[in-house]
Structure formats: C-alpha cells, structure tokens
Design a protein around this motif. Structure first.
Motif, mmCIF file in Angstrom:
data_model
loop_
_atom_site.group_PDB
_atom_site.id
_atom_site.type_symbol
_atom_site.label_atom_id
_atom_site.label_comp_id
_atom_site.label_asym_id
_atom_site.label_seq_id
_atom_site.Cartn_x
_atom_site.Cartn_y
_atom_site.Cartn_z
ATOM 1 N N LEU A 233 85.485 -4.030 35.452
ATOM 2 C CA LEU A 233 85.875 -2.766 34.841
ATOM 3 C C LEU A 233 85.048 -2.489 33.583
ATOM 4 C CD1 LEU A 233 89.741 -3.152 35.205
ATOM 5 C CD2 LEU A 233 88.306 -1.533 36.465
ATOM 6 N N TYR A 234 84.885 -3.506 32.772
ATOM 7 C CA TYR A 234 84.124 -3.353 31.526
ATOM 8 C C TYR A 234 82.667 -2.995 31.811
ATOM 9 C CZ TYR A 234 81.608 -4.694 27.291
ATOM 10 O OH TYR A 234 80.781 -4.695 26.197
ATOM 11 N N ARG A 235 82.055 -3.689 32.743
ATOM 12 C CA ARG A 235 80.658 -3.416 33.074
ATOM 13 C C ARG A 235 80.489 -2.013 33.635
ATOM 14 N NH1 ARG A 235 76.613 -6.272 36.188
ATOM 15 N NH2 ARG A 235 75.456 -4.661 35.071
ATOM 16 N N SER A 236 81.453 -1.552 34.393
ATOM 17 C CA SER A 236 81.377 -0.198 34.950
ATOM 18 C C SER A 236 81.318 0.848 33.839
ATOM 19 C CB SER A 236 82.580 0.077 35.859
ATOM 20 O OG SER A 236 82.562 -0.770 36.992
ATOM 21 N N VAL A 237 82.151 0.665 32.803
ATOM 22 C CA VAL A 237 82.157 1.589 31.675
ATOM 23 C C VAL A 237 80.819 1.542 30.939
ATOM 24 C CG1 VAL A 237 83.229 2.109 29.440
ATOM 25 C CG2 VAL A 237 84.657 1.483 31.401
ATOM 26 N N MET A 238 80.280 0.355 30.742
ATOM 27 C CA MET A 238 79.019 0.218 30.021
ATOM 28 C C MET A 238 77.857 0.823 30.812
ATOM 29 S SD MET A 238 79.974 -0.999 27.214
ATOM 30 C CE MET A 238 78.439 -1.423 26.425
ATOM 31 N N ILE A 239 77.843 0.636 32.123
ATOM 32 C CA ILE A 239 76.782 1.223 32.944
ATOM 33 C C ILE A 239 76.850 2.743 32.893
ATOM 34 C CG2 ILE A 239 75.969 1.512 35.323
ATOM 35 C CD1 ILE A 239 76.728 -1.399 35.822
ATOM 36 N N LYS A 240 78.046 3.280 32.875
ATOM 37 C CA LYS A 240 78.223 4.734 32.795
ATOM 38 C C LYS A 240 77.527 5.302 31.561
ATOM 39 C CE LYS A 240 81.807 8.269 32.166
ATOM 40 N NZ LYS A 240 83.264 8.516 32.031
ATOM 41 N N HIS A 241 77.584 4.586 30.444
ATOM 42 C CA HIS A 241 77.060 5.105 29.178
ATOM 43 C C HIS A 241 75.638 4.636 28.856
ATOM 44 C CE1 HIS A 241 80.749 7.036 27.662
ATOM 45 N NE2 HIS A 241 81.383 6.107 28.352
ATOM 46 N N GLY B 64 73.508 2.856 31.353
ATOM 47 C CA GLY B 64 72.733 2.433 32.503
ATOM 48 C C GLY B 64 72.880 0.937 32.707
ATOM 49 N N ASP B 65 72.298 0.412 33.746
ATOM 50 C CA ASP B 65 72.417 -1.018 34.042
ATOM 51 C C ASP B 65 71.343 -1.780 33.271
ATOM 52 O OD1 ASP B 65 72.854 -3.509 35.028
ATOM 53 O OD2 ASP B 65 72.751 -2.952 37.146
ATOM 54 N N ILE B 66 71.713 -2.310 32.106
ATOM 55 C CA ILE B 66 70.726 -2.998 31.280
ATOM 56 C C ILE B 66 70.233 -4.286 31.937
ATOM 57 C CG2 ILE B 66 71.671 -2.028 29.147
ATOM 58 C CD1 ILE B 66 72.791 -4.810 28.525
ATOM 59 N N ASN B 67 70.982 -4.790 32.926
ATOM 60 C CA ASN B 67 70.514 -5.976 33.644
ATOM 61 C C ASN B 67 69.222 -5.690 34.401
ATOM 62 O OD1 ASN B 67 72.702 -7.353 32.695
ATOM 63 N ND2 ASN B 67 73.860 -7.303 34.608
ATOM 64 N N GLN B 68 68.991 -4.432 34.723
ATOM 65 C CA GLN B 68 67.763 -4.048 35.401
ATOM 66 C C GLN B 68 66.645 -3.712 34.415
ATOM 67 O OE1 GLN B 68 67.683 -4.313 38.738
ATOM 68 N NE2 GLN B 68 69.829 -4.959 38.599
ATOM 69 N N ALA B 69 67.006 -3.592 33.119
ATOM 70 C CA ALA B 69 66.028 -3.149 32.119
ATOM 71 C C ALA B 69 65.410 -4.284 31.323
ATOM 72 C CB ALA B 69 66.706 -2.166 31.159
ATOM 73 N N GLY B 70 66.115 -5.407 31.201
ATOM 74 C CA GLY B 70 65.599 -6.497 30.385
ATOM 75 C C GLY B 70 66.648 -7.564 30.158
ATOM 76 N N THR C 295 65.803 -2.377 22.148
ATOM 77 C CA THR C 295 67.255 -2.557 22.093
ATOM 78 C C THR C 295 67.978 -1.219 22.194
ATOM 79 O OG1 THR C 295 66.975 -4.499 20.679
ATOM 80 C CG2 THR C 295 69.159 -3.509 20.743
ATOM 81 N N LYS C 296 68.972 -1.162 23.079
ATOM 82 C CA LYS C 296 69.733 0.072 23.284
ATOM 83 C C LYS C 296 70.994 0.130 22.423
ATOM 84 C CE LYS C 296 68.252 1.070 28.021
ATOM 85 N NZ LYS C 296 68.731 1.479 29.377
ATOM 86 N N TYR C 297 71.597 -1.029 22.157
ATOM 87 C CA TYR C 297 72.820 -1.032 21.350
ATOM 88 C C TYR C 297 73.129 -2.444 20.876
ATOM 89 C CZ TYR C 297 75.308 -2.801 25.520
ATOM 90 O OH TYR C 297 75.716 -3.548 26.605
ATOM 91 N N ILE C 298 74.028 -2.530 19.891
ATOM 92 C CA ILE C 298 74.550 -3.805 19.398
ATOM 93 C C ILE C 298 75.946 -3.960 19.982
ATOM 94 C CG2 ILE C 298 75.042 -5.233 17.381
ATOM 95 C CD1 ILE C 298 72.137 -4.312 17.534
#
Length: 594
Positions: free
Chosen positions: A121-129, A131-137, A289-292
């Motif tokens: 659930l948490y990851r879904s919310v983060m991807i919504k805002h 994107g999938d940072i696991n694919q970015a770095g 870096t996208k966020y802290i």
C-alpha cells in the motif's frame, strides 16, 4: 512493483478506507475467535467472543500489565496459549528512547504478512507521486542494524528495522536498489557503519534517486558526520584505500569491491564540500535525488529546519506512521509540508479504539492550555475507528493478532479529516512524556510548540537550533524548567559557536518566548512564584551526538533512535550538563494571554 500491482494497491486503499467499519468488525472477530481460549482472555471472557462483553470485561492496559505474560513466553514456559494461539516467530524490540526501557512485542507469521500488505500500500502511494524510483536508480537509505537478542525460549528479539533488514526479500533486492551492502548495515560499530554508508553513497552519487532513514534525526546526524569528515572521505576515494581505523572485516571486504582510485570524483566532491555554505548540499552532492524519505512529524519536527537547509528544496516525505506494535497509517499526500502531514489509518492492520482526551488539543490557538491535563473523559468510554470526531484528540488503543488486547500504544493523535470513511490524523505527542516541577504537567506537544515559537528568534542572527531536550530541575525551590539547546550558524565555519558570541538579550527573549507559549497553568504558577524562571542551557556542538552514543551503548537502535523530548536518565543529564557553554534565564514572568 509492476504498474498493475501499483494500481491494485491504490484500489485496495480505496476499498479499505470505504469499508472501514466492516473490515474492523471482521478483524476483531478473527482475533477474538482465535484467541478467546488463551489464558489471558479466558480470565475475562470465559471463552466468549461477544464484542460488547469484550469491551466491558477486558481492561485497558499498558505494557507493564502484559509484561508478566510476555516474560513467561520469552522465558520458555511450556504452557502454550498464554496470550495468543498462533506460534510466535520472535519479538519486536522497541527502541526504548520514547517511553523508557525497551519492550518485547510478540511477532507471528500473520504480523509479517500484514507488514507485507502495508509495504504494498505504501509503495503504491509513493509510485503515484514520484514514479517507480526502483526503475530510476538507487536508494541511499541510512540503515543501522542492532544484534538480535536470544531469549531463554530460543526466540529472537530484534528491532523492527533489524528484522526487516534480515528478511530474505530485502536481501534479494539490496544490491540492486540500495547503496549500502548488507555487511555495512550490520556492522556492530555505528561510527564505522555510518562512515562506510556515506562513502558508498558518494561513490554511487550519480545513481542515488532517494535519500532517507527512518527518522529525520538520523539523516541530519549523517550530514553532520559528512560535514566533519568529508576530507577523509575524499582521500579514500582519491586513493582507492579505506581508512585504517575502519577495522570491521565486513566493511573492509565490502569496500574492496567498490573502492577504486578516482581522483576526478574526489576533486568534484571536495569542490562541493569546501564551499562557504552547506545550504543545499544534499542536492549538490546527489543531483538526481527526488526526495528525502524520513519521518519529520512529532518529535522529529525539530530537525526539519536544518534538514530543509541542507536539502535545497527537495521534498521532505513523512510517508508512514508505525510503531513496535504495528504499522498503522500512511500519508496519502507525501508532498505536503511536514507540519501539515496527516496519516490515514489502515483498518486491516489492528483493531482500534480511541480514548478521548478530556479537552480539545488545538495547538494553534490560546487553547494550548488544554494540552496540560492530557486526561480522559470520565463519562465516555473508548470509541471505534469510524466514530472519532474531527478536531478531537485521542489516545490510541490497539487489539492485535500479536497478543495485545486494548493496549495503550502511548501516542496522542488529533483527527484532522477523513479519507472515505476512515479518519486521518496528526501525531501530537506521547502520553507518558511530560515535564513537571509542581502540580502542573507539560506535555511533549506543549514543549514542541514553545520551542518552535522561540527558535524563530534565532533566524535574524543566522543561527539554527539543531537539537534540544528538557528536564524539570527540582534541586532548588521553586523548581524550574531547563531546556538544552544545541545551536549552529547557517553559514561558514560551524565551530565558531560559543557562549560569548550568543546575544544574551536574544537568548533571554527566547526563554521568555517559550514561557509565553506554554499553557495557562504553567504561566499562572510562574506568576505566583510556584515555578522559577525557565532556563536555556546552550551546549557545545556534538553534545547530542554524545547523547546518541550513550543511548546506543545502552541498547538503542540507531535506526530507531529519537532524541528524548524530556530527559529522565541521570547519566544522560550528566552528559548534557558537562557540555554546557552558556546559561540564560527568562527575565520576566510570562504574559497571561497567548
């Protein structure tokens, strides 16, 4: 997480928050039907599973009430079904810095399953805002594991974070998604671990898309560590050789796999770190870096000003609310300011009840007085999740599959809104944390508000309050409040802070501002000379590092460490007092209107 999984997570969140009452009732029924025959519940319910009987007969308890039962399980008592029927897989070990000594909280396979659901659930919310940072770095998450403790039963007790780090699923994704290898996270020497995690993060700086830790204090502490050690780190990168004082074999082996001579990178980092101001240093060193990602609410609010200074406009994301007793809430608007964060309760995690705090707990008006009592309504019992009222403060009770029944978590929350049929809340403070030198009681939220008001007076001087704590000094009569402040300048050499350079008038006004911001009872007692003038003691830079070292030496996990808002340990108080460089007192009695 694939796109369809992310969308299914958001859909699940909508369903959970819409059907909150039904899900809560179903969860309660499952917990009771499984555990009604346990020794603990049998004593109250005699095998019955009626909800109203449960609320009438089963007492509201703290950890101390359940501790004898938990200790029997931890000690390997042969009798089964003491608190719960499901076999235990171990114990969660609390940090011990919020409410005293560490607690043992039972864990089961079901609690692990709930954690996995929460993470989805948490990851879904983060991807919504974001994107999938696991694919970015990669994530530069600062993680510090404490050794597990084996109880006489053979079951292991560990911090929640340590158990997560040891999980097979985490180990599988660690090399690809995180900058820190397993050996460094589990290094028993905190300083060596911190040094190596920063070193590895710098080497992989162009891959880092997120920086964080569980608590904001840990992020700030690591940036300060970098501020004091960047020259040595650059030397390691330039030569490809790790410092000799790094003696842990795991750290040295991990470093040998990634550390190669790179003078160009070392020069680049040196140019950034040698600048006059460290404002925006995180963004400069890790430009992608996208966020802290770190908790900035509650007691962690004190670190946001300094973290904002370092991060150069990057969002500070307080993504979730969790404790040793379970994962409880998610921030559905992660881009909001730390002061505006509200978490949405998850109805499928635990069964909730809420004890109403006697008075309204608005922290933005003259009603601050009403935080003083922190007592409960005597004429109303606990209410269910969907029956809480907007604007009201409550103490949280949980009943869970882990053998906790009507258990006081110890947190005070304020209902700020609803998402569908599920309440959203802000964390106000800890119920059992309070200052008092006479008959008054000052809550954690009171102190947070007063410090926030006073520290604003430092801004025109170019100073930042980096950390603080407090205690009630009753060594003389009348007693008085002592607030320890660690201060640093925004610009230039951070070693130029000493008592002589602090403007006494400004510091005395800070004392008065704090008193003006405290609740009515405190101000009345001051006027009647039942409480002496509030005192601010400024300590040397690095003092709160020493305080951290003390608590870690006593078993606290660095990943879960929170600087106590109120100091109760004599040893900790001695550490603070031995590093005081200046003392200031309020020159007047506080105003009666605020």
């Amino acid at each position: 997480m694939a796109t369809n999984d992310y969308e299914s997570g958001l859909k699940m969140m909508e369903e959970l928050t819409t059907d909150a009452q039904q899900i809560q009732d179903q969860l309660f029924g499952e917990i009771l039907s499984k555990n009604a025959e346990t020794e603990y519940l049998q004593g109250f319910l005699h095998g019955q599973t009626d909800k109203q009987l449960f609320k009438k007969k089963v007492p509201i308890v703290t950890y101390e009430h359940l501790k004898p039962y938990i200790d029997r399980i931890a000690n390997g008592e042969a009798s089964s079904d003491i608190l719960l029927v499901e076999p235990l897989t171990g114990f969660s070990l609390s940090s011990g810095t919020s409410g005293g000594l560490p607690k043992l909280v039972p864990t089961t396979a079901e609690s692990a399953h709930k954690t996995a659901t929460f993470n989805k659930l948490y990851r879904s919310v983060m991807i919504k805002h974001f994107g999938d940072i696991n694919q970015a770095g990669k994530r530069m998450e600062l993680m510090f594991a404490k050794p597990e403790v084996e109880t006489p039963s053979g079951l292991k007790a560990s911090a929640v974070s340590t158990r997560a780090f040891k999980g097979s699923s985490f180990k599988a994704i660690l090399p690809k998604l995180y900058t820190s290898p397993f050996e460094i996270i589990f290094c028993p020497d905190t300083k060596q671990s911190m040094y190596c995690q920063i070193l590895f993060g710098l080497i992989q700086r162009n891959e880092v898309v997120m920086i964080g830790s569980i608590f904001a204090s840990t992020v700030v502490r690591n940036i300060k560590f970098l501020e004091n050690n960047w020259k040595e780190l650059c030397s390691n990168i330039k030569t490809g050789q790790i410092s000799e004082w790094i003696t842990d074999s795991g750290c040295r082996n991990a470093a040998s796999l990634i550390l190669k001579p790179n003078p160009e990178l070392a020069d680049l980092i040196e140019d950034v770190c040698s600048c006059k101001s460290w404002e925006g240093i995180i963004r400069k060193l890790w430009p992608k870096t996208k966020y802290i990602g770190t908790v900035c609410t509650g007691a962690m609010l004190q670190y946001t000003a300094e973290l904002e200074f370092y991060c150069g406009g990057l969002p500070l994301v307080s993504g979730f609310y969790a404790c040793s007793e379970g994962a409880i809430g998610i921030n559905l608007e992660p881009l909001c300011k730390p002061s505006d964060v509200s978490y949405t309760f998850l109805p499928n995690m635990v069964y909730y009840e809420f004890l109403s705090i006697k008075e309204d707990c608005d922290t933005d008006s003259q009603n601050q007085v009403q935080l003083n009592a922190m007592s409960h309504h005597e004429d109303t019992g606990p209410v269910d999740l969907v029956n809480v009222k907007l604007g009201q403060c409550y103490e949280v009770l949980v009943t869970s599959s882990m053998g906790l029944y009507r258990y006081k978590v110890g947190d005070i929350i304020k209902v700020t809104g609803f998402h569908n049929n599920t309440p959203q809340f802000q964390f106000v403070g800890r119920q059992n944390v309070a200052l008092g030198v006479d008959m008054e009681r000052t809550s954690e939220a009171d102190i947070l508000k007063a410090v926030a008001e006073a520290k604003a007076l430092l801004d025109p001087l170019g100073l930042i309050l980096t950390e603080y704590t407090s205690y009630g000094d009753t060594s003389s009569t009348p007693g008085h409040y002592v607030i320890f402040w660690e201060i640093k300048p925004k610009e230039g050499n951070n070693n130029n802070n000493n008592g002589k350079e602090l403007d006494p008038k400004v510091m005395e006004e800070c004392c008065s501002k704090m008193e003006d911001s405290l609740h009515f009872t405190y101000r009345m007692y001051r006027k009647e000379n039942m409480i002496a003038a509030l005192e601010i003691r400024v300590v040397k830079q690095g003092t709160f590092e020493s305080l951290l070292d003390y608590f870690v030496s006593k078993g606290a996990s660095l990943s879960q460490y929170k600087t106590p808002i109120c100091i109760k340990s004599k040893e900790a108080l001695n550490i603070l007092d031995s590093r005081v460089i200046a003392k200031f007192f309020s020159p007047r009695t506080p105003t009666q209107d605020n």
